[in-house]
Design an enzyme around this catalytic site. Sequence first.
Site, PDB file in Angstrom:
ATOM      1  N   LYS A  46       0.363  -1.177   0.115  1.00 57.46           N
ATOM      2  CA  LYS A  46       0.505  -0.009   0.500  1.00 57.46           C
ATOM      3  C   LYS A  46       0.519   1.669   0.185  1.00 57.46           C
ATOM      4  O   LYS A  46       2.091   1.448   0.403  1.00 57.46           O
ATOM      5  CB  LYS A  46      -0.973  -0.260   1.149  1.00 57.46           C
ATOM      6  CG  LYS A  46      -2.231  -0.973   1.254  1.00 57.46           C
ATOM      7  CD  LYS A  46      -2.492  -1.030   2.141  1.00 57.46           C
ATOM      8  CE  LYS A  46      -3.213   0.139   2.432  1.00 57.46           C
ATOM      9  NZ  LYS A  46      -4.750   0.901   1.921  1.00 57.46           N
ATOM     10  N   GLY A  47       0.444   2.160  -0.351  1.00 57.75           N
ATOM     11  CA  GLY A  47       1.431   4.028  -0.362  1.00 57.75           C
ATOM     12  C   GLY A  47       1.528   3.740   0.769  1.00 57.75           C
ATOM     13  O   GLY A  47       0.832   4.217   1.693  1.00 57.75           O
ATOM     14  N   ASN A 101       6.037   1.511  -2.531  1.00 55.13           N
ATOM     15  CA  ASN A 101       4.817   2.461  -3.671  1.00 55.13           C
ATOM     16  C   ASN A 101       4.950   3.604  -1.639  1.00 55.13           C
ATOM     17  O   ASN A 101       4.900   3.331  -1.056  1.00 55.13           O
ATOM     18  CB  ASN A 101       3.686   2.124  -3.757  1.00 55.13           C
ATOM     19  CG  ASN A 101       2.501   3.059  -4.106  1.00 55.13           C
ATOM     20  OD1 ASN A 101       2.370   4.696  -3.639  1.00 55.13           O
ATOM     21  ND2 ASN A 101       2.391   3.119  -5.721  1.00 55.13           N
ATOM     22  N   CYS A 132      -0.401  12.120  -6.952  1.00 56.28           N
ATOM     23  CA  CYS A 132      -1.311  13.173  -5.776  1.00 56.28           C
ATOM     24  C   CYS A 132      -0.787  14.091  -5.945  1.00 56.28           C
ATOM     25  O   CYS A 132      -0.121  15.063  -6.679  1.00 56.28           O
ATOM     26  CB  CYS A 132      -0.329  12.852  -4.396  1.00 56.28           C
ATOM     27  SG  CYS A 132      -0.413  11.376  -4.133  1.00 56.28           S
TER      28      CYS A 132
END
Length: 305
Positions: A46-47, A101, A132
Amino acid sequence: MTPDLRVSFAGIELKNPVIAASGTFAYGIEFEDVVHLDRLGGFVVKGLSREPIIGNPPPRLYETAAGMLNAIGLQNIGARAFVDEKLPMLRALKNTVVIANVFGYTREDYEHTIEILNEGEGIAAYELNVSCPNTHHGGIQFGSDPRSLDEVVTTCKRFSQRPLIVKLSPNVTSIAQMAHVAQESGADAISLVNTFVAMSIDVDTRKPRIANVTAGLSGPAIKPIAVRMVYEASKSVQIPIIGMGGISTAIDVIEFMLAGASAVQVGTASYWDPRATEKIVTELARWCAEHGVERIAELTGSMQA
């Protein structure tokens, strides 16, 4: 014949080209009771951000025709907690590549997140999420503006102790241009595509189906566009490409590789079948054997015009 499924990019060797995509495989260890993780080429966690993020309010997911909308809001435990709590367990995995990530809302966010992750052992590479909003520049996405993309990749390259994969947004005029900018700024590889900005409205309530109003569209619906973008990017860069977007079968993997991808990432398919990645690896070996492909790496960029 037993086909050789090994591929490599940016000095990283994978036992096969199938990587579980970020945001769809948690931190990896959550899937170990469902998937034989050692069967995969690797996975992207996950980021991760500088500080923990709780994400967007629900509803955050909605199924569409041949796809899915999501606006999770990059919920995560933060880079420090990942290094202290998750990474020690991931190091126990043998022969499976772990990619982290990374995202942020300023260049400093990316810088500090990478500095924290540099302290951890067992990470093969960083994948930069540049979709983003850059809060220092009016909220424009890093990945949709060439100058912002150049700045963030250059910054990350300066601080990173590992190879950099730049995950490109498809919401741009020219994916070839952005791929070239990433390469010239120091990217060791690029991954594409991220989700497409989309939305859906409930006609009975007249309200958006996602609390955030807009969301990212993924799944089989975007695959033909993603294949085209991988092909265009491959003509503008010399660095390796990791393709993604709607992959759910071995044939999808082959298609992306013919278009120019060295490896692929599987995301949304894991929502309807948590074992999708492992099944695709099995299908891939069978397809290569049936079609006389001895080394799958030779398929990259071999489309006949």
